[in-house]
Design a protein around this motif. Structure first.
Motif, PDB file in Angstrom:
ATOM      1  N   ALA A 103      28.833 -31.465 -25.108  1.00 35.85           N
ATOM      2  CA  ALA A 103      29.878 -30.486 -24.814  1.00 35.85           C
ATOM      3  C   ALA A 103      31.068 -31.096 -24.085  1.00 35.85           C
ATOM      4  O   ALA A 103      32.087 -30.421 -23.908  1.00 35.85           O
ATOM      5  N   TRP A 104      30.952 -32.342 -23.659  1.00 38.04           N
ATOM      6  CA  TRP A 104      32.059 -32.947 -22.918  1.00 38.04           C
ATOM      7  C   TRP A 104      33.352 -33.023 -23.736  1.00 38.04           C
ATOM      8  O   TRP A 104      34.416 -32.688 -23.215  1.00 38.04           O
ATOM      9  N   PRO A 105      33.312 -33.477 -25.009  1.00 39.20           N
ATOM     10  CA  PRO A 105      34.587 -33.566 -25.750  1.00 39.20           C
ATOM     11  C   PRO A 105      35.286 -32.216 -25.898  1.00 39.20           C
ATOM     12  O   PRO A 105      36.510 -32.134 -25.787  1.00 39.20           O
ATOM     13  N   VAL A 106      34.520 -31.159 -26.146  1.00 39.39           N
ATOM     14  CA  VAL A 106      35.151 -29.859 -26.373  1.00 39.39           C
ATOM     15  C   VAL A 106      35.721 -29.291 -25.087  1.00 39.39           C
ATOM     16  O   VAL A 106      36.657 -28.473 -25.115  1.00 39.39           O
ATOM     17  N   LEU A 151      39.336 -30.688 -24.854  1.00 37.79           N
ATOM     18  CA  LEU A 151      40.145 -30.237 -25.983  1.00 37.79           C
ATOM     19  C   LEU A 151      40.365 -28.727 -25.951  1.00 37.79           C
ATOM     20  O   LEU A 151      41.433 -28.247 -26.326  1.00 37.79           O
ATOM     21  N   ALA A 152      39.354 -27.983 -25.512  1.00 36.21           N
ATOM     22  CA  ALA A 152      39.490 -26.526 -25.467  1.00 36.21           C
ATOM     23  C   ALA A 152      40.565 -26.104 -24.481  1.00 36.21           C
ATOM     24  O   ALA A 152      41.289 -25.131 -24.709  1.00 36.21           O
ATOM     25  N   GLU A 153      40.691 -26.822 -23.370  1.00 42.46           N
ATOM     26  CA  GLU A 153      41.732 -26.501 -22.396  1.00 42.46           C
ATOM     27  C   GLU A 153      43.120 -26.588 -23.020  1.00 42.46           C
ATOM     28  O   GLU A 153      44.008 -25.791 -22.712  1.00 42.46           O
ATOM     29  N   GLN A 154      43.314 -27.563 -23.907  1.00 40.04           N
ATOM     30  CA  GLN A 154      44.646 -27.871 -24.416  1.00 40.04           C
ATOM     31  C   GLN A 154      44.972 -27.160 -25.722  1.00 40.04           C
ATOM     32  O   GLN A 154      46.132 -26.816 -25.950  1.00 40.04           O
ATOM     33  N   ARG A 155      43.968 -26.910 -26.575  1.00 38.83           N
ATOM     34  CA  ARG A 155      44.285 -26.509 -27.945  1.00 38.83           C
ATOM     35  C   ARG A 155      43.696 -25.180 -28.378  1.00 38.83           C
ATOM     36  O   ARG A 155      43.955 -24.729 -29.490  1.00 38.83           O
ATOM     37  N   LEU A 156      42.897 -24.562 -27.549  1.00 38.58           N
ATOM     38  CA  LEU A 156      42.352 -23.250 -27.891  1.00 38.58           C
ATOM     39  C   LEU A 156      43.035 -22.173 -27.067  1.00 38.58           C
ATOM     40  O   LEU A 156      43.548 -22.435 -25.977  1.00 38.58           O
ATOM     41  N   HIS A 157      43.034 -20.959 -27.594  1.00 43.28           N
ATOM     42  CA  HIS A 157      43.495 -19.843 -26.779  1.00 43.28           C
ATOM     43  C   HIS A 157      42.588 -19.741 -25.562  1.00 43.28           C
ATOM     44  O   HIS A 157      41.363 -19.892 -25.679  1.00 43.28           O
ATOM     45  N   PRO A 158      43.142 -19.499 -24.383  1.00 33.76           N
ATOM     46  CA  PRO A 158      42.303 -19.475 -23.173  1.00 33.76           C
ATOM     47  C   PRO A 158      41.145 -18.491 -23.260  1.00 33.76           C
ATOM     48  O   PRO A 158      40.061 -18.771 -22.723  1.00 33.76           O
ATOM     49  N   ARG A 159      41.327 -17.369 -23.932  1.00 32.27           N
ATOM     50  CA  ARG A 159      40.233 -16.400 -24.063  1.00 32.27           C
ATOM     51  C   ARG A 159      39.085 -16.992 -24.866  1.00 32.27           C
ATOM     52  O   ARG A 159      37.915 -16.914 -24.461  1.00 32.27           O
ATOM     53  N   THR A 160      39.414 -17.623 -25.997  1.00 33.17           N
ATOM     54  CA  THR A 160      38.380 -18.248 -26.827  1.00 33.17           C
ATOM     55  C   THR A 160      37.704 -19.394 -26.094  1.00 33.17           C
ATOM     56  O   THR A 160      36.475 -19.538 -26.127  1.00 33.17           O
ATOM     57  N   ALA A 161      38.502 -20.217 -25.418  1.00 38.32           N
ATOM     58  CA  ALA A 161      37.937 -21.371 -24.698  1.00 38.32           C
ATOM     59  C   ALA A 161      36.996 -20.924 -23.591  1.00 38.32           C
ATOM     60  O   ALA A 161      35.914 -21.496 -23.416  1.00 38.32           O
ATOM     61  N   THR A 162      37.381 -19.894 -22.847  1.00 34.94           N
ATOM     62  CA  THR A 162      36.538 -19.426 -21.745  1.00 34.94           C
ATOM     63  C   THR A 162      35.199 -18.923 -22.263  1.00 34.94           C
ATOM     64  O   THR A 162      34.135 -19.276 -21.730  1.00 34.94           O
ATOM     65  N   ARG A 163      35.232 -18.091 -23.281  1.00 31.09           N
ATOM     66  CA  ARG A 163      33.993 -17.529 -23.810  1.00 31.09           C
ATOM     67  C   ARG A 163      33.119 -18.604 -24.444  1.00 31.09           C
ATOM     68  O   ARG A 163      31.889 -18.612 -24.260  1.00 31.09           O
ATOM     69  N   LEU A 205      33.046 -21.968 -23.880  1.00 30.13           N
ATOM     70  CA  LEU A 205      32.498 -22.928 -22.924  1.00 30.13           C
ATOM     71  C   LEU A 205      31.470 -22.280 -22.004  1.00 30.13           C
ATOM     72  O   LEU A 205      30.468 -22.909 -21.645  1.00 30.13           O
ATOM     73  N   ALA A 206      31.710 -21.027 -21.613  1.00 33.25           N
ATOM     74  CA  ALA A 206      30.730 -20.347 -20.756  1.00 33.25           C
ATOM     75  C   ALA A 206      29.415 -20.133 -21.507  1.00 33.25           C
ATOM     76  O   ALA A 206      28.329 -20.283 -20.935  1.00 33.25           O
ATOM     77  N   ALA A 207      29.508 -19.782 -22.787  1.00 30.84           N
ATOM     78  CA  ALA A 207      28.291 -19.589 -23.580  1.00 30.84           C
ATOM     79  C   ALA A 207      27.531 -20.902 -23.749  1.00 30.84           C
ATOM     80  O   ALA A 207      26.297 -20.950 -23.606  1.00 30.84           O
ATOM     81  N   LEU A 208      28.257 -21.978 -24.036  1.00 26.18           N
ATOM     82  CA  LEU A 208      27.608 -23.282 -24.174  1.00 26.18           C
ATOM     83  C   LEU A 208      26.935 -23.705 -22.874  1.00 26.18           C
ATOM     84  O   LEU A 208      25.808 -24.206 -22.878  1.00 26.18           O
ATOM     85  N   ALA A 209      27.628 -23.490 -21.765  1.00 26.73           N
ATOM     86  CA  ALA A 209      27.060 -23.877 -20.469  1.00 26.73           C
ATOM     87  C   ALA A 209      25.814 -23.063 -20.150  1.00 26.73           C
ATOM     88  O   ALA A 209      24.802 -23.610 -19.686  1.00 26.73           O
ATOM     89  N   GLY A 210      25.858 -21.751 -20.403  1.00 31.23           N
ATOM     90  CA  GLY A 210      24.706 -20.907 -20.101  1.00 31.23           C
ATOM     91  C   GLY A 210      23.482 -21.279 -20.928  1.00 31.23           C
ATOM     92  O   GLY A 210      22.374 -21.403 -20.394  1.00 31.23           O
ATOM     93  N   VAL A 211      23.680 -21.463 -22.237  1.00 34.01           N
ATOM     94  CA  VAL A 211      22.559 -21.813 -23.109  1.00 34.01           C
ATOM     95  C   VAL A 211      21.984 -23.175 -22.725  1.00 34.01           C
ATOM     96  O   VAL A 211      20.758 -23.350 -22.626  1.00 34.01           O
ATOM     97  N   THR A 229      40.154 -29.772 -37.478  1.00 33.27           N
ATOM     98  CA  THR A 229      40.877 -30.255 -36.302  1.00 33.27           C
ATOM     99  C   THR A 229      39.927 -30.957 -35.337  1.00 33.27           C
ATOM    100  O   THR A 229      38.706 -30.812 -35.424  1.00 33.27           O
ATOM    101  N   ALA A 230      40.512 -31.697 -34.405  1.00 31.10           N
ATOM    102  CA  ALA A 230      39.692 -32.409 -33.418  1.00 31.10           C
ATOM    103  C   ALA A 230      38.905 -31.432 -32.562  1.00 31.10           C
ATOM    104  O   ALA A 230      37.714 -31.631 -32.303  1.00 31.10           O
ATOM    105  N   VAL A 231      39.563 -30.363 -32.116  1.00 31.39           N
ATOM    106  CA  VAL A 231      38.857 -29.400 -31.280  1.00 31.39           C
ATOM    107  C   VAL A 231      37.805 -28.646 -32.085  1.00 31.39           C
ATOM    108  O   VAL A 231      36.754 -28.269 -31.561  1.00 31.39           O
TER     109      VAL A 231
END
Length: 330
Positions: free
Chosen positions: A15-18, A21-33, A35-41, A292-294
């Motif tokens: 999950a480190w690469p995403v 990349l998520a901070e820079q290239r995803l909508h903040p709403r999508t990135a938050t949900r 990354l939080a889901a990945l971290a929880g699982v 895309t990279a992200v």
């Protein structure tokens, strides 16, 4: 179980690469949900596998309260390097439980103190405290005890939900212009509406459970603020006004009350947030494009989380079958 029991402990590295990349290239709403889901699982899976290793490790200790059959050679054979891994998992799991318990306790203590500070104020959506210290944050709602009439109708013990509130000091309001105050209130309301405190608490506990998840905690702390920035800009109708409010509030109050209480001056470098607001609004996507990279990083992280879940499930089922087999031999 084999090596599968160890995979959830290291797969969070996928999950480190995403995270970046998520901070820079995803909508903040999508990135938050995301990354939080990945971290929880990932945190749940790694903690479960630590627990499975602890079962093998404690069964080797003399005088343990577990059934004697659990120390059978077949149980130890289910884990590679059982003597080292099993015993090392005992202090590791204890450290995880203590660390997560302390983090949850501190979060609850901070919330209770914030609620106590509002005692005696009218139950309005915005609570203004007469304090010259500049601060502002979103205080999530909570449950409260039911009334006597509710108990008569068979609802005893059922609490009512206390709505979330925006808490701001007079010191903060005095330092902001009228338009910047509207941006501040819109930002904090966005935190409450999106329930960002849940995402922040999830990644905070996940990072305590597995140190490999700390980059996700940092990323979500930033993207949650960016999410609220974008919602505030849409409500106020001026991205520059929100950018000015962020810069001014950061100079007035550079610190937040707690890591899991969202605030206008919250986590994330202020220059990056201001620079993002100087650009056009990001396009919201449910999932990044695969080419895309992200997108590739997101699919890689999702694959890692899936393998973690399957590995922990496989290990749990395998250990259960082994324990049942040695407990009731044919």
């Amino acid at each position: 179980m084999g090596v599968f029991v160890f995979l959830p402990l290291v797969l969070p590295l996928t999950a480190w690469p995403v995270a970046r990349l998520a901070e820079q290239r995803l909508h903040p709403r999508t990135a938050t949900r995301l990354l939080a889901a990945l971290a929880g699982v990932s945190a749940v899976c790694s903690t479960l596998c630590l627990g499975l290793l602890v079962i093998v490790g404690t069964a080797q200790l003399p005088g343990n309260p577990l059934p004697d059959s659990w120390s059978d050679p077949d149980v130890r054979a289910a884990v590679p390097y059982d003597e080292i891994a099993g015993r090392a998992a005992i202090p590791a799991l204890l450290a995880v439980l203590v660390s997560c318990g302390l983090a949850a306790w501190r979060q609850e203590r901070t919330r209770r103190r914030a609620v106590a500070a509002l005692a005696g104020l009218p139950p309005t959506p915005v609570a203004v405290l007469p304090d010259r210290t500049p601060y502002a944050y979103a205080l999530p709602g909570g449950s409260r005890s039911g009334s006597a009439s509710g108990s008569r109708s068979g609802c005893a013990g059922r609490g009512r939900r206390r709505p979330g509130r925006v808490v701001v000091s007079t010191g903060m309001l005095d330092g902001l212009a009228s338009a910047e105050r509207r941006a501040l209130f819109a930002h904090e309301r966005a935190h409450l509406a999106g329930r960002h405190h849940r995402h922040l608490l999830t990644v905070h506990l996940a990072a305590r459970a597995n140190p490999f998840l700390r980059p996700l905690r940092t990323a979500v702390s930033y993207t949650a603020e960016r999410w609220a920035d974008e919602e505030a800009a849409a409500e106020v109708g001026s991205r520059r006004t929100v950018a000015r409010a962020i810069g001014t509030a950061a100079l007035l109050a550079p610190r937040t009350p707690a890591a899991t209480l969202p605030a206008l001056t919250g986590a994330g470098p202020v220059p990056r947030r201001v620079a993002a607001l100087m650009r056009p609004a990001p396009v919201g996507r449910a999932w990044p494009p695969v080419g895309t990279a992200v997108g590739l990083a997101a699919w890689g992280a999702a694959f890692g989380a899936t393998v973690s879940a399957l590995s922990s499930a496989n290990s749990a089922v395998t250990l259960f079958l082994v324990l049942r087999g040695v407990a009731s031999p044919v």
